[in-house]
Design an enzyme around this catalytic site. Structure first.
Site, PDB file in Angstrom:
ATOM      1  CE  LYS A 115      30.855  28.214  22.037  1.00 44.09           C
ATOM      2  NZ  LYS A 115      31.730  28.997  20.780  1.00 44.09           N
ATOM      3  N   GLY A 150      37.248  32.702  29.261  1.00 45.00           N
ATOM      4  CA  GLY A 150      36.457  33.556  28.537  1.00 45.00           C
ATOM      5  C   GLY A 150      36.303  34.819  29.439  1.00 45.00           C
ATOM      6  CB  THR A 191      34.462  38.724  34.328  1.00 46.18           C
ATOM      7  OG1 THR A 191      35.619  38.314  34.569  1.00 46.18           O
ATOM      8  CG2 THR A 191      33.552  38.667  35.477  1.00 46.18           C
ATOM      9  CD  GLU A 201      41.954  29.376  34.619  1.00 45.47           C
ATOM     10  OE1 GLU A 201      42.099  28.498  35.166  1.00 45.47           O
ATOM     11  OE2 GLU A 201      42.426  30.491  34.772  1.00 45.47           O
ATOM     12  CB  CYS A 209      42.896  36.169  30.649  1.00 45.57           C
ATOM     13  SG  CYS A 209      44.143  34.901  30.702  1.00 45.57           S
ATOM     14  CD  GLU A 233      39.833  41.301  30.567  1.00 47.35           C
ATOM     15  OE1 GLU A 233      38.782  40.985  30.304  1.00 47.35           O
ATOM     16  OE2 GLU A 233      40.718  40.601  30.897  1.00 47.35           O
TER      17      GLU A 233
END
Lengths: 477, 521
Positions: free
Chosen positions: B213, B266, B268, B289, B323, B420
């Site tokens: 996806k 994507g 967390t 990840e 990231c 983030e």
């Protein structure tokens, strides 16, 4: 060699022959010691610290090998034609087996170039330590005439993947396809000096490579007799690393419960493939007593059906031997078989007036101490012996200085496991023969050689391991 | 007619991925077409293009203008079911994919790499159109890295070996490295093509089948690659690609009872959901990840010019949407002032603009949501007392452009220092001692990457060994290679991607033990 494919002084040449007719194809420049020196010098320069080759990303080395494979694929019909012309191998098998094997081997090692890992190691004390797998340096490679292209790929693939530079001497009988490969090496974009190819003779160019003080490693495929000379030369000169792929007298063990049709055909191909000119030839066939007579009968019938002829005829199964010398040698073995009392079931003679053909020959009632049962014939001569028990055949199969391959045909899992463990051989086949693939390590026990080619094992022979240990302020796990 | 234009990227490129020499000698980035045609906008299942079962579509936006590029089919639960069935069938015992020589899998992956390389100018245009990243980057960094990733993994296909093992007793023991089966893969929008390559390459090399996806913000390039997958000859059902939304299609994949493994890259926040979905469904294997708040530590003996440039690149690259962005820059006290001054000057010089302009260094953020979120963080920074040194606002009238922003005097407990941001907002903090900075650097729930700049051999090893992060860069930043494993400690994820290590995540190890009459060593 960088600067062109010709030596400086257009000196000696030697003829390349078509063994199907005995006629000369062309003349080829003959390398001697001075040429070896020049090639080694260029390989050494190409290997110097800071050179293009040393600075190149490992993945890019892989890309170059990949490109070479693509070019071989592009020109595969031409290469198969020249290979067939110069070696006598039937054209269609050469196109489908030799060329595909060559391409796949180059592609396999292309994929490994950036996957040669060292390790970081938890050593005692306040140190950070790791290993680098470095190229060894300048590698001399001497290859035989029975699979000229494939042997070139088997040698170049791992050496180049690991970052070495190479001086390669093809067999004097079959220099042509290797020289064409050199042109493809240049077209693919390898930096000058990384791969150098010298056609020439063993006692001159080959010996110069083996004893050269500026060569770090020598890899040789050929007879055990010459293998011993190479090892001696290395010891006398600079202790260069040596790997050897030598001869064999490989046992093929057929149990009574085997699929008989399969066993007969595989045993037939196992010894007659490539006119018997395979280091892996299954040249001692041990058949369990209850099926011995039937096995001999079927094998003889199959051998009589084997089509020997012009390599470019698509129905040909077997071409000529590589040279008059080899042909005479094989005929000599056949004579010794007859005089030592083996029963010649079929064949036995040279075939035709031109070229170096021999009839597919089958001996039965062979005793283990006959010359034909002990020495490597390297020709289309099948030997069939009988055995009673598994313990007996294991002992007899191992009773040889060779140890390259072995095979067993049986449906019984226990017999298969027992034989595979017991054989002193680098490759053991179960219900198949000559099943080779670039992913699988290949090489000999005992006097069939040392070291392994292909697979991950093949890479080890072309790397030098450096351990780097650095003092740390404080180590933590 | 296209003209060749020399690029102005010599400073950043060497640190990125060392593009091969031909990229410099050819000189050239081809003049891009800023309106590349979209050829594929449907679901890709069983090597066929299909509308969604519901007929629904969603728009994909050009973030440089805010305009709709086109409508794309929107996969939901029914489509996920269909794709999983196709992947399951392609994985059945005796199927063409299962019977294929491993080396042939490698050959197909290599052919895919060749096809992508052939179409890289077009793919770079499409990537820039859909994601907003500068074309010069798409063409010189993303595309070549994608090609290399596929080629690297193609080489592994027939080299991923099990072992034979000397166990006690009269037994012959070996292991097989088998594919896990049907792998669900959910990828993000920041590096659409590269993330697709990172996921597909190891999964296919090891023999799995895939239902992927793609991010709803950036579906277009992945769908074009699907057409190449069909072109080069992958059997049907081996790769299936579904554009769609996370809460519908993504969640359906994560909780599917017939998916054997899920790989997610994507946030967390969503990573937590994926792991829970696995636990409440069939315990599918999960690798994640996720996000990061990576420390970049500049010691006083560092090469100042180099450190400033690298830290700038380490944060601002890809519009800050990385990231592993070095978003907490710890600078040693005695060089702090100079470092801040130089960083601000560099940020002011950063060229923000039309991504198709080859001089542009920074394009728009990927969508309205991200745009708003980042501006929110900038406000919090001001509110909580960080010192805004430059930027801080919107950079253009349309699209989602944000000025390169630098905050100085950032304290560890500020929101901008803990969360983030995923945007072009740089935080610079001050530190005194090595022990202090390693402690502060590790004081985060994240652990993706870190950097350290110093000439001192002991300090370099002390810091790199002490940081709890999956990748530590010494005197460089954002250096990636297909050969090197990448992944997170702690809440930055689990598992590693790339390198030999990355293959583990796509493998089931089977041990086979056969009784033998008599074992010998």
């Amino acid at each position: 060699i960088p600067g062109g494919c010709l030596t400086e002084d257009l000196g000696k040449v030697f003829p390349a022959y078509n063994p199907a007719t005995g006629e000369q194809i062309c003349e080829v420049q003959e390398a001697d010691k001075a040429d070896v020196d020049k090639a080694v010098q260029s390989a050494r320069v190409a290997f110097s610290l800071g050179s293009v080759w040393r600075r190149m990303d490992a993945s890019e080395r892989g890309r170059l090998l990949s490109k070479l494979a693509d070019l071989v694929e592009r020109d595969s019909v031409y290469l198969a034609t020249i290979e067939s012309l110069n070696s006598g191998k039937p054209f269609l098998p050469t196109l489908f087996l030799d060329l595909q094997g060559t391409i796949k081997t180059l592609r396999y090692f292309a994929g490994y170039a950036d996957k040669i890992h060292g390790t970081s190691i938890p050593m005692d004390g306040d140190y950070l330590t790791f290993t680098r797998y470095e190229p060894i340096g300048v590698c001399g490679q001497i290859i035989p005439w029975n699979f000229p292209l494939m042997m070139t790929a088997w040698k170049l693939g791992p050496a180049i993947a690991c970052g070495n530079t190479v001086v390669l001497k093809p067999a004097e009988e079959t220099p042509l396809t290797c020289l064409y490969m050199a042109a493809l090496v240049k077209e693919a974009g390898f930096p000058p000096g990384v791969i150098n190819i010298l056609p020439g003779f063993g006692p001159t160019a080959g010996a110069a490579i083996a004893s050269h003080m500026g060569i770090d490693k020598v890899a040789f495929t050929g007879s055990t007799e010459v293998g011993k000379l190479i090892q001696e030369a290395a010891g006398k000169s600079n202790l260069k690393r040596v790997t050897l792929e030598l001869g064999g007298k490989s046992p093929n063990i057929i149990f009574a419960d085997a699929d008989l049709d399969l066993a007969v055909e595989q045993a037939h191909q196992g010894v007659f493939f490539n006119a018997g000119q395979c280091c892996t030839a299954g040249s001692r066939i041990f058949v369990e007593e209850p099926i011995y007579d039937e096995f001999v009968r079927r094998s003889v019938e199959r051998a009589k059906r084997r089509i020997v002829g012009n390599p470019f005829d698509p129905t040909t199964e077997q071409g000529p031997q590589i040279s008059r010398e080899q042909q005479n040698r094989v005929l000599g073995f056949i004579q010794s078989g007859i005089s030592e009392g083996a029963k010649m079931e079929c064949g036995g003679k040279a075939l035709g007036l031109k070229g170096f053909f021999i009839e597919p020959t089958v001996f039965s009632n062979v005793k283990d101490d006959m010359r034909i049962a002990r020495e490597e014939i390297f020709g289309p001569v099948q030997l069939i012996m009988t055995f009673k028990t598994i313990e007996e055949v294991i002992e007899r199969a191992n009773n040889t200085d060779y140890g390259l391959v072995a095979a067993v045909f049986t449906n019984n899992i226990n017999k298969a496991m027992t034989i595979t463990t017991a054989m002193q051989a680098g490759t053991v086949w179960i219900n198949c023969f000559n099943a080779l693939s670039t992913q699988c390590p290949f090489g000999g026990y005992k006097m069939s050689g040392n070291g392994r080619e292909l697979g991950e094992s093949g890479l080890k022979e072309y790397s030098e391991v450096k351990t780097i240990t650095m003092k740390m302020v404080t180590k933590n796990s | 007619k296209s003209t060749m234009i020399r690029t102005v990227f010599s400073r950043s490129l060497p640190r990125l991925c060392r593009p091969p020499a031909c990229h410099y000698s050819a000189g050239a980035i081809p003049e891009p077409c800023s309106q590349p045609e979209v050829h594929y906008d449907k679901l890709f299942i069983n090597n066929q293009w299909e509308d969604a079962a519901s007929g629904k579509t969603f728009p994909t936006i050009n973030p440089a203008t805010g305009e709709v590029i086109c409508q794309v089919a929107e996969a939901d639960v029914a489509d996920v079911d269909k794709a999983v069935k196709a992947a399951r069938d392609a994985f059945r015992w005796g199927s063409p994919w299962r019977r294929m020589d491993a080396s042939h899998r490698g050959l197909l992956i290599n052919r895919l790499a060749d096809a992508i390389e052939r179409d890289s100018a077009y793919l770079a245009e499409l990537e820039t159109l859909d994601n907003g990243k500068p074309y010069a980057m798409s063409y010189t960094m993303d595309l070549p890295t994608v090609v290399k990733c596929f080629r690297y993994h193609a080489g592994w296909a027939d080299k991923w070996e099990g072992k034979t093992i000397p166990i006690d007793g009269d037994y012959f023991c070996y292991t097989r490295h088998e594919p896990i089966g049907v792998c669900g893969q959910i990828i993000p929008w920041n590096f659409p093509l590269l993330m697709q390559a990172w996921k597909l390459a190891p999964a296919l090399a090891t023999g799995n089948t895939v239902v992927m996806k793609v991010a709803e913000q950036t579906p277009l390039t992945a769908l074009y690659v699907a057409s190449l997958i069909k072109e080069v000859g992958f059997p049907e059902g081996v790769v299936n690609i579904l554009p769609g939304m996370g809460p519908s299609a993504g969640a359906a994949l994560a909780r599917h009872m017939d998916v054997d493994k899920l790989a997610f890259t994507g946030s967390t926040e969503v990573g937590h959901l994926i792991q829970q979905a696995s636990g409440s469904s069939n315990l599918k294997k999960v690798t994640l990840e996720l996000g990061g708040k990576s420390p970049n530590i500049i010691l006083s003996d560092a090469n100042m010019e180099d450190a400033v440039e690298q830290a700038h690149f380490g944060l601002f690259f890809s519009q800050g949407q990385c990231c592993c962005a070095g978003s907490r820059i710890f600078v040693q006290a005695d060089i702090y002032d100079e470092f801040v001054e130089r960083s601000v000057e560099r940020a002011r010089r950063r060229v923000v603009g039309n991504p198709f302009d080859l001089k542009t260094e920074q394009g728009p953020q990927v969508d309205q949501e991200q745009f708003n979120k980042i501006l929110g963080y900038i406000s919090s920074g001001k509110r909580e007392g960080a010192k805004l040194m430059c930027g801080g606002g919107v950079a253009a009238d349309r699209g989602y452009f944000i000025q390169p922003t630098v905050f100085g005097d950032v304290q560890d407990n500020m929101t901008i220092a803990r969360e983030e941001i995923f945007g072009p907002v740089m935080q610079i903090m001050k530190f005194k001692t090595l022990e202090e900075v390693v402690t502060r650097a590790n004081d985060t729930k994240y652990g993706l990457a870190a950097g350290v700049f110093t000439k001192d051999i002991d300090k370099a090893s002390y810091v790199s060994n002490g940081l709890r992060a999956g990748t530590v860069w010494v005197n460089c930043y954002d250096v990636f290679a297909s050969q090197a494993p990448f992944g997170g400690y702690k809440s930055s994820g689990n598992g590693r991607e790339m390198g030999e290590y990355g293959l583990d995540n796509y493998t089931e190890v089977k041990t086979v033990i056969t009784k033998v009459p008599q074992k010998n060593s």
